[in-house]
Design an enzyme around this catalytic site. Structure first.
Site, PDB file in Angstrom:
ATOM      1  N   CYS A 250       0.818  -1.195   0.000  1.00 25.13           N
ATOM      2  CA  CYS A 250       0.000   0.000   0.000  1.00 25.13           C
ATOM      3  C   CYS A 250       0.866   1.264   0.000  1.00 25.13           C
ATOM      4  CB  CYS A 250      -0.990  -0.042   1.162  1.00 25.13           C
ATOM      5  SG  CYS A 250      -2.530   0.795   0.737  1.00 25.13           S
TER       6      CYS A 250
ATOM      7  N   HIS B 195      -3.583  -5.019   0.412  1.00 21.66           N
ATOM      8  CA  HIS B 195      -3.038  -5.605   1.649  1.00 21.66           C
ATOM      9  C   HIS B 195      -3.049  -7.131   1.580  1.00 21.66           C
ATOM     10  CE1 HIS B 195      -2.617  -1.973   4.106  1.00 21.66           C
ATOM     11  NE2 HIS B 195      -3.598  -1.515   3.353  1.00 21.66           N
TER      12      HIS B 195
ATOM     13  N   GLU C  56      -1.474  -9.180   3.289  1.00 26.50           N
ATOM     14  CA  GLU C  56      -1.312  -9.836   4.595  1.00 26.50           C
ATOM     15  C   GLU C  56      -2.620 -10.408   5.135  1.00 26.50           C
ATOM     16  OE1 GLU C  56      -1.005  -6.591   3.984  1.00 26.50           O
ATOM     17  OE2 GLU C  56      -1.582  -5.317   5.661  1.00 26.50           O
TER      18      GLU C  56
END
Ligand code: GLN
Length: 547
Positions: A376, A501, A503
């Site tokens: 990001c 994102h 993750e």
């Protein structure tokens, strides 16, 4: 119809209610039951999206774009289920719904009150999955005794009354502190906490006792007697080797059996120990790798919860222990710290502080061929770095950090320029990206289209895409051909950054490809075997010609 488990916490915050709830959920799932998890946060913010990481830690993003508590990340990682808006409720969102209804005239004639209007709305949220699952696990944030959580506890009490105690149980996570001068574990705080719970009409069925030392049978009996909880339901929860070992710790104490017994549920399969064994094996990796996480919340691990977990998952997949080196891009001498690492990650972030340090970190990664993953704002900084240092646009910046920059390489879309309200108005949740053939991204993901979660306002300004590609920073993923989603370099062993994102999508047994790629490249870097994608492609081409 679903059964319900209400998880509350007592004595102090940060006891790991989320992990306890997720572990119970995992065990029930391993018994073949269908489980979903609901988080309730008693604060007045409609969601945590506007809170500082110092207040809240990481903001987790659901696939449908809700900004939520980081416990939802644990739920996803433990249970491998996907969170949506229905999994997250704050007092603010509940009041907002009720007040909106009041304004629409849906309660005409009535005085709108906490009981029944707020509690009815809470119960509606508690029962969101009741037709879809065997068990709904509802975690009530905060600590019993707080004024704020009272409506949630009251709603839980009513739920138990309406559905019957055979369908709703309460699990209380509490602290049994060790007083070192007395060399004793103390049960009084737990007794008081259970009393607080009883005051609001909830009798706990099980106590999860967080403790540094083993709970003796005598102590369990004492807690059982004073708290009126059957002794087999007084569960020891010592500090585990890793969070993923908590389900096994509970399993060994029969937590799942007792819960299923209380709720009249039968397992539909025998618990397969493979899940436990996986994490035992993961505790003794043969390799290790040092990854820098370069951001401004270096002292606040909760701010990067999902990042840390995603790195660990990728480590497990590569038989490697991941040592995370936090680099504070605002205060640290970045170059000094980076000299000791095998790979670099820049996580998401907001605001100007620490940005120049992030840009310097990327310059270091690019020039020294250190594997790099940007997330990001990490991608936005990679764009700024290349614009300044390779395209000669010395003033290049994001308009977030410098609204008057001559070269706004990262900027708001026209739609975002019209946004007035800050809450819930970013580009949030799932968006697709089409991956360019032959790119690193395409190789890593192994497919031509991906879906990833977003949480940002600014975008790589398409006006500069060509100029940056000429300088080696190429867009390899596009959202509907208009918004750049991924950038990468071919003259570097592993340099990739995404506007989203990744993750949040990582699972212990299914690491995210971008993280997996970072760990693989970093291990190679450590062994001195690193080569650029271009060199690899040339070598492969030569070998196939020779063959
Ligand atoms: N601050 C940037 C934006 O709003 C990046 C956000 C992030 O890293 N999540 O676009």
């Amino acid at each position: 119809m679903s059964k319900f488990i209400i998880i509350t916490g007592g004595v102090v915050s940060s006891l790991g209610k989320g992990i306890s709830g997720a572990s119970i959920g995992k065990l029930l799932q391993l018994n073949g039951l269908k489980v979903n998890m609901i988080k309730c946060d008693p604060y007045i913010n409609v969601d945590p999206g506007t809170m500082s990481p110092y207040q809240h830690g990481e903001v987790f993003v659901t696939t449908d774009g809700a900004e939520a508590d980081l416990d939802l990340g644990h739920y996803e990682r433990f249970l491998d289920i996907t969170m949506t808006r229905a999994n997250t409720n704050t007092a603010g969102s509940i009041y907002q719904t009720v007040i909106d209804k009041e304004r629409r005239g849906e309660y005409l004639g009535a005085t709108v009150q906490v009981i029944p209007h707020i509690t009815n709305e809470i119960k509606k949220r508690f029962t969101a999955f009741e037709n879809d699952v065997d068990v709904s696990i509802i975690e009530i944030g905060g600590t019993v005794g707080d004024i704020e959580s009272l409506p949630f506890l009251e709603a839980a009490r009513q739920l138990c009354l309406e559905k019957g105690p055979e369908n709703v149980i309460s699990v209380h996570v509490t602290l049994v502190p060790y007083i070192s001068v007395a060399q004793e574990l103390k049960t009084k705080p737990t007794q008081h906490s259970v009393n607080k719970l009883r005051e609001v009409g909830i009798a706990p069925s099980m106590l999860i006792c967080r403790t540094e030392k083993p709970l003796s049978d005598n102590l369990k009996k004492k807690i059982s007697l004073f708290c009126s909880v059957p002794v087999q339901n007084v569960i020891e929860c010592a500090d585990a080797k890793s969070i993923y070992h908590v389900p096994e710790m509970f399993y060994k104490q029969g937590v799942d059996k007792e819960i299923m017994h209380m709720l009249g549920l039968k397992p539909t399969q025998e618990v397969n120990p493979a899940w436990f064994e996986f994490f035992d094996k993961a505790m003794t990796p043969s390799k290790s790798v040092r990854i820098a996480v370069a951001g401004k919340y270096s002292e606040l691990q909760d701010a990067y919860k999902s990042i840390n977990e995603a790195l660990r998952h990728a480590g497990m997949n590569n038989d490697a222990k991941v040592e995370i080196v936090y680099v504070n891009t605002e205060k640290d001498n970045v170059e000094e710290k980076l000299k000791t690492v095998d790979g670099i990650l820049i996580p998401g972030g907001f605001g100007t502080r620490g940005i120049e340090g992030k840009i310097n970190t990327i310059k270091y990664a690019r020039e020294n061929k250190v594997p790099f993953l940007g997330i990001c704002v990490g991608m936005q900084c990679a764009v700024i770095e290349a614009a300044r240092n390779l395209c000669g646009l010395h003033d290049a910046n994001s308009t977030e950090f410098d609204p008057t920059t001559k070269d706004p390489v990262v900027d708001l879309t026209p739609q975002q320029k019209n946004v007035v309200y800050k809450g819930g108005t970013m580009r949030l949740g799932n968006y697709t990206a089409d991956l360019k053939e032959g790119s690193l991204a395409r190789r890593l993901y192994g497919k031509d289209q991906i879906v990833e979660r977003h949480r940002h306002r600014y975008e790589f300004n398409p006006v500069y895409v060509k100029q940056l590609a000429d300088a080696g920073l190429k867009v390899s993923g596009w959202h509907e051909g208009v918004l750049p989603e991924i950038v990468e370099r071919e003259d570097h062993p592993y340099f990739i950054a995404g506007q989203f994102h990744p993750e949040f999508g990582s699972r212990p047994m299914r690491p995210h490809p971008l993280f997996d790629g970072l760990i693989k490249a970093s291990l190679k870097q450590k062994e001195g075997k690193i080569e650029t994608p271009k060199a690899t492609a040339t070598r492969k081409a030569k070998t196939s010609v020779a063959a």
